[in-house]
Design an enzyme around this catalytic site. Structure first.
Site, PDB file in Angstrom:
ATOM      1  N   ASN A 149       0.789  -1.240   0.000  1.00  0.00           N
ATOM      2  CA  ASN A 149       0.000   0.000   0.000  1.00  0.00           C
ATOM      3  C   ASN A 149       0.816   1.283   0.000  1.00  0.00           C
ATOM      4  OD1 ASN A 149       0.731  -0.547   2.665  1.00  0.00           O
ATOM      5  ND2 ASN A 149      -1.012   0.582   3.472  1.00  0.00           N
ATOM      6  N   GLU A 247       4.594  -3.877  12.036  1.00  0.00           N
ATOM      7  CA  GLU A 247       3.497  -2.913  11.866  1.00  0.00           C
ATOM      8  C   GLU A 247       2.401  -3.660  11.128  1.00  0.00           C
ATOM      9  OE1 GLU A 247       2.995  -0.139  13.161  1.00  0.00           O
ATOM     10  OE2 GLU A 247       5.008   0.298  13.895  1.00  0.00           O
ATOM     11  N   CYS A 281      -3.136   1.709   6.543  1.00  0.00           N
ATOM     12  CA  CYS A 281      -3.356   1.101   7.861  1.00  0.00           C
ATOM     13  C   CYS A 281      -3.794   2.156   8.873  1.00  0.00           C
ATOM     14  CB  CYS A 281      -2.133   0.334   8.334  1.00  0.00           C
ATOM     15  SG  CYS A 281      -0.598   1.143   7.995  1.00  0.00           S
ATOM     16  N   GLU A 459       8.995   3.199  14.364  1.00  0.00           N
ATOM     17  CA  GLU A 459       9.707   3.476  13.123  1.00  0.00           C
ATOM     18  C   GLU A 459       9.779   4.993  12.934  1.00  0.00           C
ATOM     19  OE1 GLU A 459       9.469   0.519  10.020  1.00  0.00           O
ATOM     20  OE2 GLU A 459       7.374   0.261  10.548  1.00  0.00           O
TER      21      GLU A 459
END
Ligand code: ADP
Length: 479
Positions: A149, A247, A281, A459
Site C-alpha cells: 500500500n 506494523e 493502515c 519506526e
C-alpha cells in the site's frame, strides 16, 4: 514489450522468468515483468549481506551520508516519473503517488543527516578510576519485508535508517508493487553502495519471505503487513532469538463530537476513510459520532462522497483510484455484505463502477447504524469502506474508540480543549489526531501503534535508532 527487472544479489542483477505487474486502473496495461527469486537466491542474498556487514558497519558516517544524500537527490529529481509508476502499479492517484515519492526522498535526506549526528554517552563508573562508554552499534543483517500500500515510502523508512546505522539488508517487497521497490534499489546501488550491502529479492512471501524467517543469519526483521504474517514473523524470530519489529493492521476510530466544526469533521472523515482508496493502515474505518451532530454529519459526508471523482489513477481529475486487485475488491465487497447482514444500512456507495478501461473500481461505501460489535467494525477491511457508529456522549465515544483489538491511530473532532486533551491522554493508540484525519503523518517523528497493531520499537525519525542499533556498554580502567 514490457521491461524486465532483475533482483540484486551481491551487487549483480540476476534472475529470469518472473511475474507480471498489472495496472489496477487498466488490467490490459502491464507495468513490467519482474524476476521471482527462489529459496536458493534468498539464501545467496542473506550470505552476501552477511559478508558485506563487517566493512559496511565500520564504514563511518561520510560514506553512508554520501549514498543516502545522493539517493534522496535522485528520487526528488525523478519524483514525477517514479510517482507516476507508483500510481500505475498501486492505483493511488498521481498526486498521492508523487507525494509519496517526495516523502521517500525526504526520509533519505533525514537519515543522511542522522549519519552525522550519531552519538554515545560517557558516564563515570561507580568505581573510582573507571570510565563507562555507552555506544550504539549496527545489528547485522536486517530482513525488510514490505506491503503493497505504500510501495516507496515504507521501503524508504526501513532501508534508510538500516543503512544509516551500518546494517546490511535483504529487502523483499510485496509482489503487487515491484517497480517502486526496484527503482529505490537501483538508485541506491548506483549511488555507490558496496556490493552485498543492499540485496533485492522480489518473489513470493511464502518462498522468499519464509526463507528469510527461517535463516539464522538474519539478525533482525522489520515487517509491515497483515496480522497473520506478522505473527509468523514473530514466532520465527523468537525461535532464532532475533530482533523484530511489526506494523500490522488498524481499525482506527475518528470521534466526532456535537461541538465539532462540521466542515472540519467531514473533511477529516472523507480524507481519512477514503483517500488512497482507504488502503492505509491509518485509515478511519470507524466514525464514532455523538447524537446531536450525527444526522447533519452523515448528510454532509454523503454529499461530499457523491462529488468524489473515482477513476483511472493517472487522470489528473481523479480523487480516488481503483482498489489494488481483484482479491482486495472481493474482500471489500464481502465486508460491506457482512455489515449489512449484521444490521447496518448501506447509506452510500459500495457498488462496482465501470470506467473507460477494465479496472477494480469501487464506489466508496458508508455503512450507518453500525455497532462496534459487528465484524465490519472489528476486522480490518483495507478498502474505501467506513462505518458510522452512533453514541450518546464523549464518554461512550471514548469507550467505543478504545474497544478494539488494534491501536494504531485515533482521531477526535471537537472544539473542546477539555475533551481534546482528555482524548489525547486516554486514547489507546500510538498516534492521536485532533481535528486532523487519522491518516497522514510527518516523516521525521515516530510512527507506530499499540495492542494488535504493532510490536517493537517505533519506526521513523530519531526513534528508528532503537530498532536498527544495539547498545554496548564499555568499561575502561586506565590505571
Ligand atoms: P497483505 O495482506 O497486505 O498482502 P501480507 O502479510 O500477506 O499482507 O504481506 C506483507 C508482506 O509479507 C509481503 O511482502 C508478503 O509477500 C510477505 N509475506 C507473505 N507471507 C510471508 C511469509 N510466510 N513469510 C514472510 N513474508 C511473507
Amino acid at each position: 514489450m514490457a521491461q524486465f527487472r532483475k533482483n540484486l544479489i551481491d551487487g549483480e542483477w540476476v534472475g529470469d522468468a518472473g511475474s507480471r505487474n498489472i495496472n489496477p486502473s487498466d488490467t490490459g496495461d502491464v507495468v513490467g515483468e519482474y524476476a521471482s527469486a527462489g529459496v536458493d537466491q534468498a539464501r545467496q542474498a542473506i550470505a552476501a549481506a552477511k559478508a558485506a556487514f563487517p566493512a559496511w558497519s565500520r564504514s563511518g558516517p561520510l560514506a553512508r551520508h554520501a549514498v543516502l544524500k545522493k539517493a534522496s537527490d535522485e528520487i526528488m529529481a525523478r519524483k514525477d516519473e517514479i510517482g507516476r509508476n507508483l500510481a500505475r502499479e498501486e492505483g493511488k492517484t498521481l498526486a498521492e503517488g508523487i507525494g509519496e515519492t517526495i516523502r521517500a526522498a525526504q526520509i533519505f535526506d533525514f537519515f543522511a543527516g542522522e549519519t552525522l549526528r550519531l552519538s554515545g554517552e560517557v558516564v563515570p563508573s561507580v568505581r573510582p578510576g573507571v570510565g563507562v562508554e555507552i555506544t550504539r552499534e549496527a545489528v547485522g543483517v536486517v530482513g525488510i519485508i514490505t506491503p503493497w500500500n505504500f510501495p516507496i515510502a515504507i521501503p524508504a523508512w526501513k532501508i534508510a535508517p538500516a543503512l544509516a546505522h551500518g546494517n546490511t539488508i535483504v529487502f523483499k517487497p510485496a509482489e503487487l508493487v515491484p517497480e517502486s521497490a526496484w527503482s529505490i534499489v537501483d538508485i541506491l546501488h548506483r549511488a555507490g553502495l558496496p556490493k552485498g550491502v543492499l540485496n533485492l529479492v522480489m518473489g513470493k512471501g511464502s518462498v522468499v519471505g519464509q526463507a528469510m524467517l527461517d535463516s539464522p543469519d538474519v539478525n533482525a526483521i522489520s515487517f509491515t503487513g497483515s496480522v497473520g504474517t506478522g505473527k509468523r514473523v514473530a514466532a520465527a524470530s523468537v525461535e532464532h532469538m532475533r530482533k523484530f519489529q511489526l506494523e500490522m493492521g488498524g481499525k482506527n476510530p475518528l470521534v466526532v463530537l456535537d461541538d465539532a466544526d462540521l466542515a472540519v469533521a467531514v473533511d477529516c472523515a472523507l480524507n481519512g476513510a477514503f483517500f488512497s482508496t482507504g488502503q492505509r493502515c491509518t485509515a478511519s474505518s470507524r466514525l464514532i459520532v455523538t447524537d446531536a451532530i450525527h444526522d447533519r454529519f452523515v448528510d454532509a459526508l454523503k454529499e461530499r462522497m457523491d462529488k468524489l471523482v473515482i477513476g483511472d489513477a493517472l487522470d489528473a481529475q481523479t480523487q480516488i483510484g481503483p482498489v489494488v486487485d481483484a482479491t482486495q475488491l472481493k474482500q471489500d465487497e464481502d465486508y460491506i455484505a457482512i455489515g449489512v447482514r449484521e444490521g447496518a444500512t448501506l447509506a452510500f456507495g459500495g457498488e462496482r463502477l465501470d470506467r473507460k478501461t477494465p479496472g477494480f473500481y469501487l464506489k466508496p461505501a458508508l455503512l450507518t447504524g453500525a455497532t462496534n460489535a459487528m465484524r465490519s467494525s472489528r476486522e480490518e477491511i483495507f478498502g474505501p469502506v467506513a462505518s458510522v457508529i452512533r453514541v450518546k456522549d464523549y464518554d461512550e465515544a471514548l469507550a467505543v474508540a478504545n474497544d478494539t483489538p488494534f491501536g494504531l491511530t485515533s482521531g477526535i473532532c471537537t472544539s473542546s480543549l477539555k475533551h481534546a486533551t482528555h482524548f489525547k491522554r486516554n486514547s489507546e493508540a500510538g498516534m492521536v489526531m485532533v481535528n486532523l484525519p487519522t491518516a497522514g503523518v510527518d516523516f521525521h517523528v515516530p510512527f507506530g501503534g499499540r495492542k494488535g497493531s504493532s510490536y517493537g520499537p517505533r519506526e521513523q525519525g530519531r526513534y528508528a535508532m532503537e530498532f536498527y542499533t544495539t547498545v554496548k556498554t564499555a568499561y575502561t580502567f586506565a590505571g
